[in-house]
Design a protein around this motif. Structure first.
Motif, PDB file in Angstrom:
ATOM      1  N   ASP A  19       0.864  -1.174   0.000  1.00 14.09           N
ATOM      2  CA  ASP A  19       0.000   0.000   0.000  1.00 14.09           C
ATOM      3  C   ASP A  19       0.904   1.229   0.000  1.00 14.09           C
ATOM      4  O   ASP A  19       1.602   1.499   0.979  1.00 14.09           O
ATOM      5  N   ALA A  20       0.898   1.981  -1.102  1.00 16.60           N
ATOM      6  CA  ALA A  20       1.826   3.108  -1.245  1.00 16.60           C
ATOM      7  C   ALA A  20       1.596   4.176  -0.177  1.00 16.60           C
ATOM      8  O   ALA A  20       2.534   4.883   0.215  1.00 16.60           O
ATOM      9  N   THR A  21       0.363   4.300   0.320  1.00 13.35           N
ATOM     10  CA  THR A  21       0.103   5.333   1.326  1.00 13.35           C
ATOM     11  C   THR A  21       0.818   5.046   2.635  1.00 13.35           C
ATOM     12  O   THR A  21       1.034   5.963   3.437  1.00 13.35           O
ATOM     13  N   ARG A  22       1.178   3.785   2.864  1.00 13.09           N
ATOM     14  CA  ARG A  22       1.893   3.416   4.085  1.00 13.09           C
ATOM     15  C   ARG A  22       3.386   3.692   3.972  1.00 13.09           C
ATOM     16  O   ARG A  22       4.121   3.572   4.950  1.00 13.09           O
ATOM     17  N   LEU A  23       3.845   4.041   2.766  1.00 14.06           N
ATOM     18  CA  LEU A  23       5.270   4.260   2.543  1.00 14.06           C
ATOM     19  C   LEU A  23       5.619   5.732   2.373  1.00 14.06           C
ATOM     20  O   LEU A  23       6.782   6.063   2.151  1.00 14.06           O
ATOM     21  N   ASP A  24       4.617   6.618   2.455  1.00 13.66           N
ATOM     22  CA  ASP A  24       4.852   8.039   2.194  1.00 13.66           C
ATOM     23  C   ASP A  24       5.938   8.620   3.090  1.00 13.66           C
ATOM     24  O   ASP A  24       6.782   9.398   2.642  1.00 13.66           O
ATOM     25  N   GLY A  25       5.935   8.246   4.334  1.00 16.58           N
ATOM     26  CA  GLY A  25       6.928   8.801   5.246  1.00 16.58           C
ATOM     27  C   GLY A  25       8.266   8.109   5.204  1.00 16.58           C
ATOM     28  O   GLY A  25       9.234   8.582   5.818  1.00 16.58           O
ATOM     29  N   LEU A  26       8.341   6.990   4.488  1.00 14.43           N
ATOM     30  CA  LEU A  26       9.577   6.198   4.446  1.00 14.43           C
ATOM     31  C   LEU A  26      10.348   6.390   3.151  1.00 14.43           C
ATOM     32  O   LEU A  26      11.587   6.332   3.146  1.00 14.43           O
ATOM     33  N   LEU A  27       9.625   6.604   2.052  1.00 11.46           N
ATOM     34  CA  LEU A  27      10.274   6.733   0.750  1.00 11.46           C
ATOM     35  C   LEU A  27       9.800   8.012   0.066  1.00 11.46           C
ATOM     36  O   LEU A  27       8.642   8.421   0.233  1.00 11.46           O
ATOM     37  N   PRO A  28      10.678   8.645  -0.715  1.00 11.97           N
ATOM     38  CA  PRO A  28      10.278   9.866  -1.451  1.00 11.97           C
ATOM     39  C   PRO A  28       9.466   9.521  -2.690  1.00 11.97           C
ATOM     40  O   PRO A  28       9.962   9.588  -3.821  1.00 11.97           O
ATOM     41  N   LEU A  29       8.221   9.138  -2.499  1.00 13.71           N
ATOM     42  CA  LEU A  29       7.378   8.710  -3.604  1.00 13.71           C
ATOM     43  C   LEU A  29       6.697   9.903  -4.266  1.00 13.71           C
ATOM     44  O   LEU A  29       6.370  10.884  -3.595  1.00 13.71           O
ATOM     45  N   PRO A  30       6.452   9.818  -5.562  1.00 15.66           N
ATOM     46  CA  PRO A  30       5.694  10.889  -6.232  1.00 15.66           C
ATOM     47  C   PRO A  30       4.232  10.856  -5.805  1.00 15.66           C
ATOM     48  O   PRO A  30       3.763   9.898  -5.185  1.00 15.66           O
ATOM     49  N   ALA A  31       3.513  11.875  -6.148  1.00 15.07           N
ATOM     50  CA  ALA A  31       2.090  11.924  -5.839  1.00 15.07           C
ATOM     51  C   ALA A  31       1.371  10.802  -6.579  1.00 15.07           C
ATOM     52  O   ALA A  31       1.720  10.464  -7.721  1.00 15.07           O
ATOM     53  N   PRO A  32       0.379  10.175  -5.956  1.00 18.25           N
ATOM     54  CA  PRO A  32      -0.340   9.084  -6.636  1.00 18.25           C
ATOM     55  C   PRO A  32      -1.037   9.588  -7.888  1.00 18.25           C
ATOM     56  O   PRO A  32      -1.529  10.724  -7.925  1.00 18.25           O
ATOM     57  N   PRO A  33      -1.078   8.787  -8.930  1.00 16.95           N
ATOM     58  CA  PRO A  33      -1.717   9.219 -10.186  1.00 16.95           C
ATOM     59  C   PRO A  33      -3.226   9.403 -10.006  1.00 16.95           C
ATOM     60  O   PRO A  33      -3.841   8.840  -9.101  1.00 16.95           O
ATOM     61  N   ALA A  34      -3.809  10.183 -10.885  1.00 17.84           N
ATOM     62  CA  ALA A  34      -5.265  10.334 -10.952  1.00 17.84           C
ATOM     63  C   ALA A  34      -5.791   9.397 -12.033  1.00 17.84           C
ATOM     64  O   ALA A  34      -5.302   9.405 -13.164  1.00 17.84           O
TER      65      ALA A  34
END
Length: 529
Positions: free
Chosen positions: A268-283
């Motif tokens: 679940d990418a939302t669980r990794l937001d604080g751990l990895l510099p992920l881009p904004a989720p696509p629309a």
């Protein structure tokens, strides 16, 4: 339908699809580079001969319509190009309707190869790739959010891979229950890697910890994939770490990497937001009705086909690496329910002496991956798959495993067949073929630290007995193992005309150490630990 989409799994879908495409690339590449010697028109187990006796309903493949080496090469190299394009992002650039078609083309091409590959393609990870590739087609592309149903189907697949492997161990060899299997496994596994010697010499308490951790990872952690987030993501992370440990400890082709790819789909990418510099989720746009219907229909089909592997998991007579249908969907998995206590290797030697005497000098052929030269550190080849090297391991367990292909292999060495020699690392007869070839069964074991320091050898080996008596080209030709084109209607002479051991072998066998325990799997149904 709002419940249909799971946009928070965009990263898991991206990683899973790209890694599955990479494994497809390796599978097609291995097929393109190895098929002529193994299953080509002049190969050890020719496809035309196989197709002459096996109808389409038993082995669906486009090669049932027509086979030639040129066509096989075209399919394999086309598969390489298409999978490389998908790895680079092609499936996300095309319209949504085209993405499943691309994945379907990869699946159909590889299914066509596997279903005519015979023993060389009976490994468990072949079915795993086909099932994973099939499900990946229904993850969609960048136009729509990942479908919830497909994500659950992928978790069900990971569960069967891990849980099946865990159950077969508990139901199999007692060394898994008393935590001692890894005293032997690193040394006796099919194709050790560069770190296997070091894993083998870990202290015994660490070996016990390895086994216990394996049980936890394969029997408890997979259940957590079906729990709410963040538990499912944590379970996927544990599976990934465990699989990387297996990657470091040996060569298991692409099984571990494919399992990693499938496990990553649960992130679940939302669980990794604080751990990895992920881009904004696509629309994402809402999924069209036809795509939703296609995914739902696929889920229903998988649910129905799941009856057989689920029943197998619950059975005391559990089997592993078994496909219950001809298209390799919803299979059962597992490996190493029993572990060999000693390692036996078949070494193949040739001579250019016109006659065999006790003074004959034998020169050894060296394989790319399987142990041979005792001073050569085992190499890392996985995730690439060396099919001949793997089956040579089974040949050392029992001549019965090698009976269909070993004598044809020897016949090609006696001809200096270029396609066969490309599968080897060293040909000791580059100028002219040998006059005779023989095979010897050896006991191999890892040296200890003192032996390694004194001799520079990673292995110690002891000759046990002849596996194949010295044999020449004419004898094999009379037995029907020459390089003439495969003619399906022609009946070959029986293999007993060329035994795999000399006539006195049974009397000498009493003086050799006991043979390793045969694995509780098909001769080529490899897998994870």
């Amino acid at each position: 339908m709002q419940w249909f989409a799971a946009p928070e799994y965009w990263l898991g879908r991206l990683l899973a699809q790209r890694m599955v495409a990479a494994v497809y690339l390796l599978g097609f590449l291995a097929a393109a580079r190895q098929f002529r010697a193994l299953i080509g028109e002049h190969g050890m187990l020719p496809v035309p001969r196989f197709l002459a006796r096996v109808p389409f309903r038993q082995a669906p493949s486009l090669f049932q319509l027509h086979y030639s080496d040129r066509l096989f090469a075209a399919v394999a190299w086309t598969g390489c190009a298409l999978s490389a394009a998908v790895l680079a992002g092609l499936a996300d650039l095309v319209p949504l309707w085209a993405s499943p078609l691309i994945w379907a083309a990869l699946w159909a091409g590889y299914l066509s190869i596997v279903n005519v590959g015979q023993t060389w393609y009976s490994f468990g990870w072949e079915s795993l790739l086909l099932e994973a590739g099939f499900l990946t087609a229904f993850l969609g592309n960048d136009e729509v959010a990942p479908p919830v149903l497909t994500l659950w189907l992928l978790r069900w697949l990971v569960f069967r891979v891990e849980f099946g492997a865990g159950l077969i161990k508990l139901r199999g060899d007692s060394c898994w229950r008393d935590l001692t299997c890894l005293r032997y496994h690193h040394e006796t596994q099919p194709m050790p890697g560069p770190l296997s010697w070091f894993f083998h010499h870990l202290p015994d308490p660490l070996h016990r910890v390895e086994v216990a951790a394996n049980h936890v990872t394969q029997l408890l952690v997979p259940l957590c994939l079906f729990l709410p987030q963040p538990v499912a993501s944590l379970a996927a992370g544990v599976i990934v770490v465990t699989q990387l440990w297996l990657v470091a400890s040996g060569n298991f082709a692409w099984l571990n990497w494919l399992t990693i790819a499938l496990a990553l789909s649960a992130l679940d990418a939302t669980r990794l937001d604080g751990l990895l510099p992920l881009p904004a989720p696509p629309a994402y746009d809402p999924a069209p009705g036809w795509f939703e219907g296609l995914v739902i229909a696929t889920a229903v089909v998988v649910a129905v086909l799941s009856y057989w592997p689920a029943r197998n998991l619950l059975s005391r007579r559990q089997v592993m690496n078994r496909s219950f249908n001809r298209i390799h969907l919803v299979n059962t998995y597992g490996a190493f329910g029993s572990v060999n206590r000693i390692r036996q290797e078949v070494t193949v030697e040739g001579t250019d002496d016109p006659e065999i005497t006790r003074h004959t000098v034998w020169k050894e052929y060296q394989f790319r991956g399987k142990p041979g030269d005792v001073r050569r550190l085992p190499r890392q080849f996985a995730p690439y798959h060396l099919r001949l090297d793997w089956l040579m391991w089974f040949a050392g367990i029992s001549p019965e495993y090698a009976r269909p292909w070993f004598l044809p292999f020897v016949a090609r060495l006696l001809e200096n067949d270029p396609d066969t020699l490309r599968l080897l690392r060293v040909n000791p007869f580059p100028a002219a073929p040998p006059t005779h070839v023989r095979a010897v069964l050896h006991r191999y074991r890892f040296t200890d630290r003192h032996e390694l320091r004194a001799t520079g050898a990673w292995w110690h080996r002891t000759a046990l007995h002849e596996y194949l008596e010295p044999i020449d080209r004419e004898t094999l030709r009379r037995a029907g193992h020459g390089l003439a084109p495969a003619r399906p209607a022609t009946r070959r002479r029986a293999l007993r005309t060329v035994p795999l051991a000399p006539p006195g072998h049974r009397r000498r066998e009493r003086r050799t150490p006991p043979a390793p325990r045969p694995p509780d799997q098909d001769p080529a149904a490899g897998g994870d630990r």
